[in-house]
Design an enzyme around this catalytic site. Structure first.
Site, PDB file in Angstrom:
ATOM      1  N   SER A  44       0.839  -1.194   0.000  1.00  0.00           N
ATOM      2  CA  SER A  44       0.000   0.000   0.000  1.00  0.00           C
ATOM      3  C   SER A  44       0.877   1.247   0.000  1.00  0.00           C
ATOM      4  CB  SER A  44      -0.899  -0.005   1.247  1.00  0.00           C
ATOM      5  OG  SER A  44      -1.702   1.159   1.289  1.00  0.00           O
ATOM      6  N   GLY A  45       0.548   2.197  -0.878  1.00  0.00           N
ATOM      7  CA  GLY A  45       1.307   3.425  -0.958  1.00  0.00           C
ATOM      8  C   GLY A  45       2.459   3.394  -1.933  1.00  0.00           C
ATOM      9  N   ALA A  46       2.652   2.270  -2.616  1.00  0.00           N
ATOM     10  CA  ALA A  46       3.788   2.155  -3.549  1.00  0.00           C
ATOM     11  C   ALA A  46       3.565   2.943  -4.837  1.00  0.00           C
ATOM     12  CB  ALA A  46       4.059   0.688  -3.864  1.00  0.00           C
ATOM     13  N   GLY A  47       2.310   3.284  -5.145  1.00  0.00           N
ATOM     14  CA  GLY A  47       2.030   4.093  -6.325  1.00  0.00           C
ATOM     15  C   GLY A  47       1.265   3.390  -7.429  1.00  0.00           C
ATOM     16  N   LYS A  48       0.634   2.263  -7.108  1.00  0.00           N
ATOM     17  CA  LYS A  48      -0.062   1.479  -8.135  1.00  0.00           C
ATOM     18  C   LYS A  48      -1.140   2.308  -8.832  1.00  0.00           C
ATOM     19  CE  LYS A  48      -1.162  -1.663  -5.081  1.00  0.00           C
ATOM     20  NZ  LYS A  48      -0.361  -1.122  -3.942  1.00  0.00           N
ATOM     21  N   THR A  49      -2.019   2.913  -8.051  1.00  0.00           N
ATOM     22  CA  THR A  49      -3.119   3.689  -8.630  1.00  0.00           C
ATOM     23  C   THR A  49      -2.609   4.940  -9.321  1.00  0.00           C
ATOM     24  OG1 THR A  49      -4.691   2.866  -6.979  1.00  0.00           O
ATOM     25  CG2 THR A  49      -5.261   4.910  -8.109  1.00  0.00           C
ATOM     26  N   SER A  88      -2.336  -7.761  -3.934  1.00  0.00           N
ATOM     27  CA  SER A  88      -2.219  -9.196  -4.273  1.00  0.00           C
ATOM     28  C   SER A  88      -0.962  -9.807  -3.641  1.00  0.00           C
ATOM     29  CB  SER A  88      -2.240  -9.409  -5.794  1.00  0.00           C
ATOM     30  OG  SER A  88      -1.441  -8.486  -6.484  1.00  0.00           O
TER      31      SER A  88
END
Length: 275
Positions: free
Chosen positions: A35-40, A108
């Site tokens: 979470s927060g890695a920048g996927k979106t 995931s």
């Protein structure tokens, strides 16, 4: 009819015809990471580029738009996470099979679940790119866009992936993005160039080496005579009428012979050209 878990090809228009009509191929980019890695953020920027500047059909699937419908009955248990990945993977195969460039952004966390999605794509001949957003946890805690890491630190939030729940990193991701070392545009460019290199942004089959666009007509034209045929061709040429060629004529001959004017294989008279 397609059986459960089988190929979808029996159900609809062949992919080759569909992709040619759409001017692109379907593919899935599966973005995984904490979470927060920048996927979106990166998926949104890539979608914006492909749709607005290149007119491509693109759709994003992520936790936010899936939890409101398709996955609204699922929790965050290990079993439900696996089911969430399975459902999203099936949806991605359908979208990509239909010619859509599908951008999936899901944590995931379990490698086996992601590998099953990969196999599902491979079994149907659909390009699948696992994109690992590799960011150290300390950097994620600094970012903390939703305030979740702070809640974990305070004990307010339990069983948080990458902290007190496991995250299994990909072993052979097609693309790894260290987003803490890259600007958003840099990450988007890496993904765009990979799609371009692999011919995903073309509807026709890729006929040129990676990094080179298809020639006009999506056909490689090479009229050079092979060494094995040269003697016979030279002997045949001696039987033909002779014409004088200027330097410009030779340039045009080279253009035709090397395929620069693909798909043309010869010269046209003026009347044919005007038609």
């Amino acid at each position: 009819d397609a059986e459960g878990g089988g190929d979808q090809a029996a159900c609809h228009l062949p992919k080759k015809q569909r992709f040619a009509a759409l001017g692109q191929k379907g593919a899935t980019l599966w973005m995984t990471g904490c979470s927060g890695a920048g996927k979106t953020t990166i998926a949104t920027a890539l979608e914006d580029l492909l749709v607005k500047q290149y007119g491509k059909h693109v759709y994003r699937l992520d936790g936010d738009n899936l939890r409101t419908g398709l996955n609204r009955d699922l929790t965050f248990t290990e079993a439900d996470r696996a089911e969430s990945v399975r459902r999203t993977g099936e949806l991605a195969t359908l979208f990509s099979d239909a010619g859509v460039i599908t951008l999936v952004g899901l944590i995931s966390p379990y490698r086996e679940d992601r590998d099953l999605v990969r196999k599902r794509h491979e079994d149907q001949g659909i390009p699948f790119y696992e994109v690992f957003l590799d960011v150290p946890v300390d950097e994620l805690k600094k970012r903390d866009p939703k305030g979740q890491y702070a809640k974990v630190e305070s004990g307010e939030l339990k069983h948080f992936t990458c902290i007190d729940d496991p995250y299994e990193e990909p072993l052979n991701a097609e693309i790894t993005l260290k987003t803490h070392e890259l600007q958003i545009e840099d990450s988007v460019n890496i993904l765009f160039r990979r799609l371009e290199r692999d011919g995903i942004l073309l509807g026709a089959p890729k006929v040129t080496p990676p990094g080179l666009p298809n020639p006009d007509g999506d056909m490689i034209i090479d009229l050079h005579v092979s060494d094995a045929e040269r003697s016979a061709k030279q002997a045949y040429a001696k039987t033909l009428p002779k014409v004088m060629l200027t330097d410009i004529d030779l340039n045009w001959l080279q253009t035709i012979g090397e395929g620069w004017a693909a798909p043309l294989k010869g010269f046209m008279r003026e009347g044919t050209l005007l038609e």
